[in-house]
Design an enzyme around this catalytic site. Structure first.
Site, short mmCIF file in Angstrom:
data_model
loop_
_atom_site.label_atom_id
_atom_site.label_comp_id
_atom_site.label_asym_id
_atom_site.label_seq_id
_atom_site.Cartn_x
_atom_site.Cartn_y
_atom_site.Cartn_z
N GLY A 116 0.80 -1.22 0.00
CA GLY A 116 0.00 0.00 0.00
C GLY A 116 0.83 1.26 0.00
N ALA A 117 2.00 1.21 -0.64
CA ALA A 117 2.92 2.35 -0.60
C ALA A 117 2.64 3.40 -1.66
CB ALA A 117 4.36 1.86 -0.74
N SER A 118 1.55 3.24 -2.41
CA SER A 118 1.27 4.20 -3.48
C SER A 118 0.71 5.53 -2.97
CB SER A 118 0.30 3.59 -4.50
OG SER A 118 -0.90 3.19 -3.88
N TYR A 161 -13.59 -4.54 9.55
CA TYR A 161 -12.30 -3.86 9.72
C TYR A 161 -11.73 -4.12 11.11
CZ TYR A 161 -8.92 0.03 9.51
OH TYR A 161 -7.79 0.80 9.52
N ALA A 201 -12.47 -6.46 13.23
CA ALA A 201 -12.19 -7.88 13.44
C ALA A 201 -10.83 -8.26 12.85
CB ALA A 201 -13.29 -8.73 12.83
#
Length: 243
Positions: free
Chosen positions: A11-13, A142, A144
């Protein structure tokens, strides 16, 4: 491999992931970005790969390819999605999907990279959980799965400690300036201001606040810290916060 090491950052974008990647790059790491899109920025030590982490097979293929081409020393699993819904509107499919993204993808990436970490006697795994792991209205799937990250990470910490590999969790509170946050809280809205006022520090977090915590756990100096959860939340995890 750079002197600092080679880090996968999911998720580094954009948002928190981009801040983490930039902080590690500034410290001399080579960074491999795994996200749906390539970052809109570049760096000589940044390698960007696109993958849908909701897709277990695609994730397995990407993990195997990276493990063949790189000696990964650091894994930072940051990619996340909220899927906010009231409990009666949440489905088992929502939980299954977020379990793959938040838990399954991390497990796959670790499975591919941990053999080298064990061989080297060194590794750093940082999992991004959330203050919502303590409970948050409208966050069944989310909360959980972000809570699951903590249980999974603590188990990994126990298993991997004898090999010099640490596993720690960073749990952010509300972080401004990210797509995920502003999909729910409009930027500049009264709701955003009210949320900031409800946080003990009287402000919302910034992506760089989270990146600083990740950088701490990633360092060689943090060799005696494992299985821990660091809330980066302005004090929101201490009391009651309604988001």
């Amino acid at each position: 491999m750079s002197d600092a090491g080679t880090a996968i950052v999911t998720g580094a974008s954009g948002g928190i992931g981009a801040a983490i990647a930039k902080a590690l790059l500034a410290d001399g790491y080579r960074v491999i970005s795994l996200a749906l899109e390539k970052p809109a920025w570049s760096h000589p030590q940044l390698e960007a790969r696109t993958v849908d982490l909701f897709d277990a097979r695609a994730t397995e293929a990407a993990a195997a390819e990276i493990a063949r081409e790189h000696r990964v020393t650091h894994l930072v699993h940051n990619a996340g999605v909220i899927r906010a819904n009231a409990v009666e509107s949440t489905t088992a499919a929502d939980i299954a999907a977020l379990a793959q993204l938040h838990l399954g993808a991390a497990l796959t990436l670790l499975g591919a990279t941990v053999p080298h970490m064990k061989q080297a006697g060194f590794g750093r795994v940082v999992l991004i959980s959330s203050r919502a792991a303590l409970g948050a209205t409208g966050r069944t799937a989310y909360s959980a799965t972000k809570a699951g990250i903590i249980g999974m990470g603590r188990t990994w910490a126990l298993e991997l400690a004898p090999f010099g590999i640490t596993v720690n969790m960073v749990a952010p509170g509300p972080v401004q300036g990210t797509q995920m946050f502003h999909e729910i809280i409009p930027a500049g809205s009264e709701r955003e201001s009210a949320l900031a006022a409800a946080i003990p520090m009287r402000r919302l977090g910034q992506p760089e606040d989270v990146a600083a915590a990740v950088k701490f756990f990633a360092g060689r100096e943090a060799s005696f810290i494992t299985g821990q959860i660091l809330y980066v939340c302005g004090g929101a995890s201490v009391g009651t916060l309604v988001i």
